[in-house]
Design a protein around this motif. Structure first.
Motif, PDB file in Angstrom:
ATOM      1  N   LYS A 100       3.860   5.746   6.749  1.00 54.07           N
ATOM      2  CA  LYS A 100       5.281   5.263   6.393  1.00 54.07           C
ATOM      3  C   LYS A 100       5.471   5.247   4.558  1.00 54.07           C
ATOM      4  O   LYS A 100       4.373   5.248   3.955  1.00 54.07           O
ATOM      5  CB  LYS A 100       5.435   3.846   6.718  1.00 54.07           C
ATOM      6  CG  LYS A 100       5.685   3.599   8.107  1.00 54.07           C
ATOM      7  CD  LYS A 100       6.154   2.335   8.741  1.00 54.07           C
ATOM      8  CE  LYS A 100       5.403   1.257   8.287  1.00 54.07           C
ATOM      9  NZ  LYS A 100       5.742  -0.074   8.725  1.00 54.07           N
ATOM     10  N   SER A 101       6.568   5.579   4.223  1.00 52.40           N
ATOM     11  CA  SER A 101       6.833   5.998   2.722  1.00 52.40           C
ATOM     12  C   SER A 101       6.649   4.456   2.234  1.00 52.40           C
ATOM     13  O   SER A 101       6.945   3.438   3.114  1.00 52.40           O
ATOM     14  CB  SER A 101       8.072   6.522   2.639  1.00 52.40           C
ATOM     15  OG  SER A 101       9.183   5.738   2.971  1.00 52.40           O
ATOM     16  N   VAL A 102       6.410   4.545   1.052  1.00 52.07           N
ATOM     17  CA  VAL A 102       6.450   3.193  -0.043  1.00 52.07           C
ATOM     18  C   VAL A 102       7.829   2.515   0.328  1.00 52.07           C
ATOM     19  O   VAL A 102       7.970   1.331   0.378  1.00 52.07           O
ATOM     20  CB  VAL A 102       6.359   3.775  -1.534  1.00 52.07           C
ATOM     21  CG1 VAL A 102       6.561   2.264  -2.197  1.00 52.07           C
ATOM     22  CG2 VAL A 102       4.976   4.296  -1.655  1.00 52.07           C
ATOM     23  N   ALA A 103       9.085   3.085   0.088  1.00 55.69           N
ATOM     24  CA  ALA A 103      10.464   2.496   0.466  1.00 55.69           C
ATOM     25  C   ALA A 103      10.397   1.791   1.872  1.00 55.69           C
ATOM     26  O   ALA A 103      11.026   1.004   1.779  1.00 55.69           O
ATOM     27  CB  ALA A 103      11.443   3.504   0.383  1.00 55.69           C
ATOM     28  N   GLU A 104       9.738   2.388   2.781  1.00 55.93           N
ATOM     29  CA  GLU A 104       9.601   1.852   4.284  1.00 55.93           C
ATOM     30  C   GLU A 104       8.540   0.730   4.391  1.00 55.93           C
ATOM     31  O   GLU A 104       8.269   0.159   5.605  1.00 55.93           O
ATOM     32  CB  GLU A 104       9.420   2.681   5.259  1.00 55.93           C
ATOM     33  CG  GLU A 104      10.509   4.075   5.377  1.00 55.93           C
ATOM     34  CD  GLU A 104      10.179   5.016   6.189  1.00 55.93           C
ATOM     35  OE1 GLU A 104      11.199   5.770   6.709  1.00 55.93           O
ATOM     36  OE2 GLU A 104       8.883   5.702   6.179  1.00 55.93           O
ATOM     37  N   GLY A 105       7.712   0.198   3.460  1.00 58.30           N
ATOM     38  CA  GLY A 105       6.978  -0.726   3.400  1.00 58.30           C
ATOM     39  C   GLY A 105       5.540  -0.101   3.720  1.00 58.30           C
ATOM     40  O   GLY A 105       4.516  -0.815   4.186  1.00 58.30           O
TER      41      GLY A 105
END
Length: 914
Positions: free
Chosen positions: A501-506
C-alpha cells in the motif's frame, strides 16, 4: 564489333586486377604485444587489425603507398610501403593524456590541453589498468571527482561539492542520452549505463556546463561514449567474482558477468548487443546510535531512553511528550486532571522501532541489456543512422531523506539518431517503473500501527507509567506487550501488507511510472563559414509525471510540462593560432519558471615552440531547475507533510483535519508559523516564496603543460583554480499551520492562531523553497603524470575545496557542501612489467568534513583507501586475468552518516577479447 568490345572489357578487367595490391602486416603496442582493432586507412579503403594484430588491406594505388594506422587513445602512425613484399610492422604508442582528443568541452574535437575548461578523462587503456572492480568505481581515482556509493550497484559521481547520494546537480549522458531516472531527476550511476566491455571513453567536466548542456549541468557533467560496432566488432565477455568483507555484514560473495556481441556486416551496416548481470550484498547499515529526529544529528543515549530515535532504527520517529499524551487522554478520561498533566515532565516518548536489518533484504542485483543498429547509407561517416534501446532492471538500496529499497526497479531508453560529420539530430524516450519500491522508515512505522495504533500505544504507555511508579522501562514493556517480532508470521504478514500500500494509504510503497520525451540537435558550420567555428543547437523535453498520487500530487489529474533550450557558440584562433577564443550563450525555458540565459567566455593562450604550454581563463554560468520532487511532492511523512514548492502544486495537495476542514499547500506558504523561529521562542509568520531555479556564476583559471624532462621522459601538468558564487539554493523549510486563526499584515499572529498553537491544533509541513543565503565556493586542483624507471607510470593529484556561507543571511539553511577540504590521490603501476604481466596501485586520502543531508548530518572521518590489481594476459586464448582488491587496509569508512560502512572487496576477473 562484339569481339572488339569483349577485348576492351578484358583489358579493363586486367588493368583493374593488376592495379589492386594486397598489403599485409602486423600492429603492436609499445611493449611489442599484438594490437587488435587498430584502423588501417589508405586513400580509398580501410581495414582493422585482428586480435593477433594482423591486418590485410587491398588498395588500388601504385607504390609507394601511404598507410595511416590509428587507434583510440594512441598516436597515429604513417607508414610508407615501397613494395608488395615489404614486411609491414607498426608500433602504436599510447597518447600523452593531454594530447587525447575530447569533444565534451566544446561539442567539437580538440585536444585536452586545448580545452577551454577543466576536463577529466578515462579511456580504454585507463579502464584496462583500473584497480577497482568496475570502470565506474575507478572514476574515484580521477582528480577532483567524488564517488558516492551505497552498495555494489548504486553509485553516483560528483564534483565541486553540494550533493548527497541524490545528486541532482550533476548530469550523466550515455551516447548523448540523459540517464537521470525521470521520477528522481538524478542518475542512478551505472545501473543504466554502459558495461566495461562497451565503454570507449568517459569525459567529465567539473563545474557549471549549462552554456552547452542546459539545465542541471550545475556541478558538472559526465559523458560516456560506447564503442561503435564499425570500429570494434567481435564477441567479448567478462566474468568477475569475489567477496565483500564488512564487520556488520560478514563475508559475502558477488558475481558479475558481461557479454558484448558486435558485427560489421559491411561498410554500410553494423550492429551490437550488450548484456550484463551482477548479484551482490549491499553494505549493511547498523548504526543504533541515538539522534535528534530525521535530518538531525547523532547525540548521546541508547535504547533505554524513553525518547530514543535510532539512526538505523525505524518506527521510533513517531513520538509525543508525556504532557501531550496526557492532554489527549484527558478528553475521554476524567481521571486525567490538569494538575496531573502539570506534574508530568515535558519528556519525549517514542514508539519502539525496528532495526534496518529486520526490514530490508541486503541482497542486490542488476541486469542491463542494450542493442543498437547502425546504418551508413554512403558507407562512410558522413551520415550514420542509429537506433538504440537500453533496458535495466534491478534491486538496490539508496539513501535519501530515508533509506529506500528498490526491488524490481526498471529503466528503459530508446533513441533514434542521425549523426553526420558536422551535425547530430537525436530523439529519445526515457521511462522508469518503480517496481516494489518502499520506504524502510514508513515500513516500520506502519507495521507498528497495524499492530497497535499510535493513540492506543501512547495511552497504554501513560497508564503503565502512572501505575508502575513512573518507570519508563516498565511502561514500554507494558505498551509493547504482544508486539510483532521480526521474523514472526504476524510480522511478515503485516510487512507484506504495508509494502503493498502507498504511504498515503498507511503503507510504505512508492509507485511511479514517470517518463519523458527528449530531442536535441547541433550543427557545426566549420565547412561553410571560414571566419571561425560556429555551432548552433537546441533541445526540447516533455515531462509526464505518473505516480498515481503516491509521490506527486497527480492522484486526481495528470501533470506534464515542457522545457526547451537553444544555444550558439563561436570558436576562433588568433596570432598564429596561439590565442583561442570560445564564446557561447544558451537560453532555456521551462513551463514553470522564467527563462534563463547561460553565457560562457573563455580564452586559451599557447606558449612554447610546440604550443604545449597553455594558459586559460573562463567565465561561465549554470542553473538547475528544481527536481520533480521539489516541484510536485505531496505526501505525508509521519510527523507532517512534504510538498513541492512550484506555484502549480500548492492547491493540488489537500490535508483533511478535524471538523471536516481542509488545508492545502497555499496555507503552508501563506498562513503558517516558522518552526525555526518557534524553536527560538519567536512567534513569527513564515516568509516563503514559491521555488525558483538555482544559479551559479563561475570563474576559472588554468594551466596545462607538457614538459620534456629528457629525450624519453615527459611530465604532464594540469592546474586549475575556480571561484563560484551561488544564488537561490533550494531549501526545505519547516512550518506549522494553525487549524484556525491567522496573521496580521505585519506578520503578527492573532489570538486564534496562538490558541491553535497552544492546543496543538496544528499541522506540520515541510516545503520546498529557496534560501536567501549568500554562498560561495572556491578551490584548486593540481595533477601530474609521468613515466619513471623504464615504463613505470606515476600520477598524483591534489584538490582543495572550500565554501563560505554567511549564516546571518539565512540561519536555518544547510548548504550540504559535503566535500572534504583536502584530497590527495596517487597512482603507480606498469602495464607490462614483464611479458604479459602488469600491475597498478591507487591510493586516496581525504581529510574529515561535515556532512549535511535530510537523513542525518555529522562528521565524516578522514580516510586512506588503497586499491591494487595485478593482471596477466594469455594471447593464445585472447584472455586477460586480473586479481585485485579495494580498501585493502581493511579499515572501514562511511561515505555519509547513517549509510552502511564500506569494507573491503576482493575480486578476480577473466576478460576475453576486449
Amino acid at each position: 564489333m562484339f569481339k572488339n568490345l569483349l577485348s576492351i572489357f578484358l583489358v579493363v578487367c586486367a588493368i583493374s586486377v593488376y592495379g589492386q595490391t594486397t598489403i599485409k602486416g602486423k600492429v603492436y603496442d609499445e611493449y611489442l604485444e599484438p594490437f587488435s582493432n587498430a584502423v588501417i586507412i589508405s586513400k580509398d579503403t580501410r581495414a582493422t587489425s585482428d586480435f593477433d594484430g594482423n591486418f590485410s588491406i587491398t588498395v588500388k594505388e601504385t607504390f609507394p603507398i601511404s598507410l595511416q594506422v590509428s587507434a583510440f587513445g594512441y598516436k597515429t602512425e604513417l607508414v610508407e610501403v615501397l613494395s608488395a613484399g615489404q614486411e609491414v610492422n607498426v608500433i602504436l604508442k599510447e597518447n600523452i593524456a593531454l594530447d587525447e582528443v575530447v569533444i565534451s568541452a566544446s561539442r567539437s574535437p580538440e585536444r585536452v590541453i586545448e580545452s577551454p575548461v577543466t576536463i577529466e578523462r578515462m579511456g580504454i587503456n585507463d579502464i584496462r589498468k583500473n584497480t577497482s572492480v568496475t570502470y565506474y568505481d575507478g572514476m574515484a581515482n580521477l582528480k577532483g571527482i567524488d564517488l558516492r556509493e551505497t552498495g555494489y550497484g548504486f553509485k553516483s559521481i560528483n564534483t565541486r561539492g553540494f550533493s548527497s547520494f541524490e545528486n541532482t546537480r550533476f548530469v550523466q549522458l550515455v551516447d548523448g542520452m540523459d540517464t537521470a531516472v525521470p521520477a528522481l531527476t538524478f542518475s542512478m550511476g551505472n545501473l543504466a549505463g554502459t558495461s566495461d566491455l562497451d565503454v570507449e571513453s568517459v569525459e567529465v567536466l567539473p563545474g557549471a556546463a549549462s552554456a552547452l548542456y542546459g539545465a542541471n549541468a550545475f556541478n558538472g557533467i559526465m559523458l560516456l561514449k560506447s564503442k561503435s560496432p564499425f570500429k570494434y566488432s567481435g564477441i567479448s565477455t567478462y566474468f568477475k567474482s569475489g567477496y565483500s568483507s564488512q564487520e556488520a555484514g560478514g563475508n559475502n560473495p558477488f558475481y558479475d558477468f558481461g557479454m558484448r556481441m558486435a558485427y560489421k556486416f559491411n561498410d554500410k551496416f553494423a550492429g551490437k548487443v550488450n548484456f550484463t548481470y551482477f548479484s551482490a550484498e549491499e553494505w549493511h547499515a547498523n548504526n543504533t546510535g541515538n539522534s535528534t529526529e530525521i535530518g538531525g544529528v547523532e547525540i548521546d543515549g541508547d535504547r533505554s531512553l524513553p525518547g530514543y530515535d535510532g539512526i538505523n532504527v525505524y518506527g521510533d520517529e513517531v513520538f509525543a511528550t508525556l504532557k501531550q499524551i496526557a492532554t489527549e487522554a484527558s478528553k475521554t478520561n476524567p481521571l486525567i486532571t490538569q494538575d496531573l498533566i502539570n506534574s508530568l515532565p515535558d519528556e519525549k516518548i517514542s514508539r519502539t522501532g525496528y532495526d534496518e536489518a529486520s526490514l530490508v533484504d541486503y541482497n542486490s542485483n542488476g541486469l542491463k541489456f542494450d542493442a543498437s543498429l547502425h546504418y551508413r547509407p554512403w558507407a562512410n561517416e558522413n551520415l550514420e543512422i542509429i537506433w538504440n534501446s537500453r533496458f535495466a532492471r534491478g534491486k538496490n538500496i539508496y539513501q535519501g531523506a530515508n533509506r529506500y529499497v528498490q526491488d524490481g526497479f526498471s529503466f528503459e531508453q530508446h533513441r533514434l539518431e542521425f549523426l553526420g560529420k558536422n551535425f547530430f539530430l537525436r530523439g529519445y524516450y526515457t521511462a522508469n517503473d518503480s517496481g516494489d519500491y518502499f520506504d524502510s522508515r514508513f515500513k516500520a512505522i506502519n507495521i507498528n500501527r497495524v499492530w497497535k495504533e499510535d493513540k492506543n500505544w501512547f495511552g497504554d504507555y501513560l497508564n503503565a507509567y502512572l501505575n508502575q511508579g513512573r518507570n519508563h522501562s516498565k511502561a514500554r514493556d507494558f505498551a509493547n506487550s504482544g508486539r510483532f517480532m521480526p521474523g514472526s508470521a504476524e510480522f511478515n504478514e503485516a510487512a507484506a501488507d504495508v509494502v503493498s500500500k502507498s504511504v498515503a494509504e498507511g503503507g510504505a510503497k512508492l509507485s511511479d511510472q514517470t517518463s519523458y520525451y527528449h530531442a536535441d540537435g547541433n550543427y557545426n558550420f566549420r565547412d561553410i563559414i571560414k571566419f571561425g567555428e560556429i555551432q548552433v543547437g537546441g533541445s526540447y523535453r516533455k515531462m509526464n509525471l505518473n505516480s498515481q498520487g503516491s509521490v506527486f500530487t497527480d492522484g486526481d489529474s495528470k501533470i506534464s510540462f515542457d522545457e526547451f533550450g537553444i544555444y550558439t557558440q563561436l570558436q576562433k584562433k588568433f596570432f598564429d593560432e596561439r590565442l583561442k577564443f570560445t564564446g557561447s550563450v544558451r537560453y532555456d525555458k521551462s513551463t514553470n519558471f522564467k527563462g534563463n540565459y547561460s553565457p560562457r567566455v573563455s580564452l586559451n593562450y599557447s606558449l612554447g615552440e610546440n604550443k604545449d604550454h597553455v594558459i586559460r581563463a573562463s567565465y561561465q554560468t549554470g542553473f538547475r531547475n528544481p527536481t520533480l520532487q521539489e516541484q510536485y511532492f505531496g505526501l505525508p511523512i509521519g510527523t507532517g507533510h512534504l510538498i513541492g514548492g512550484v506555484a502549480d502544486n500548492l492547491d493540488r495537495y489537500v490535508v483533511n483535519i478535524e471538523g471536516g476542514k481542509t488545508l492545502t499547500g497555499v496555507d503552508a506558504f501563506q498562513n503558517s508559523f516558522s518552526k525555526a523561529e518557534l524553536d527560538r521562542g519567536n512567534y513569527k509568520k513564515s516568509q516563503l516564496s514559491t521555488i525558483e531555479p538555482e544559479k551559479v556564476i563561475s570563474y576559472e583559471l588554468g594551466y596545462r603543460s607538457i614538459i620534456n624532462l629528457n629525450s624519453d621522459k615527459i611530465l604532464e601538468l594540469d592546474i586549475n583554480g575556480y571561484y563560484n558564487n551561488y544564488e537561490s539554493f533550494t531549501a526545505i523549510k519547516d512550518v506549522i499551520v494553525p487549524h484556525y486563526g491567522g496573521f496580521d499584515a505585519d506578520g503578527t499572529p492573532n489570538a486564534e492562531a496562538l490558541l491553535a498553537l497552544q492546543n496543538n491544533d496544528v499541522t506540520s509541513f515541510s516545503v520546498n523553497t529557496n534560501s536567501n543565503a549568500d554562498v560561495t565556493s572556491y578551490g584548486i586542483g593540481i595533477g601530474m603524470l609521468t613515466k619513471i624507471f623504464k615504463g613505470f607510470e606515476l600520477g598524483a593529484s591534489y584538490n582543495y575545496a572550500k565554501f563560505d556561507f554567511d549564516e546571518a543571511s539565512d540561519p536555518d539553511f544547510e548548504p550540504a557542501f559535503n566535500t572534504p577540504e583536502h584530497k590527495v590521490k596517487v597512482q603507480f603501476g606498469h602495464p607490462n612489467l614483464f611479458k604479459n604481466f602488469g600491475f597498478n596501485i591507487n591510493a586516496r586520502w581525504q581529510d574529515e568534513y561535515y556532512w549535511q543531508s535530510s537523513f542525518l548530518q555529522g562528521l565524516v572521518d578522514s580516510r586512506t583507501v588503497l586499491d591494487a590489481q595485478v593482471n596477466y594476459t594469455v594471447p593464445a586464448i585472447k584472455s586477460r586475468f586480473k586479481i585485485g582488491g579495494t580498501n585493502l587496509t581493511g579499515k572501514e569508512y562511511f561515505i555519509a552518516p547513517g549509510a552502511g560502512s564500506i569494507g573491503s572487496l576482493y575480486y578476480i576477473s577473466w576478460t576475453i577479447n576486449d
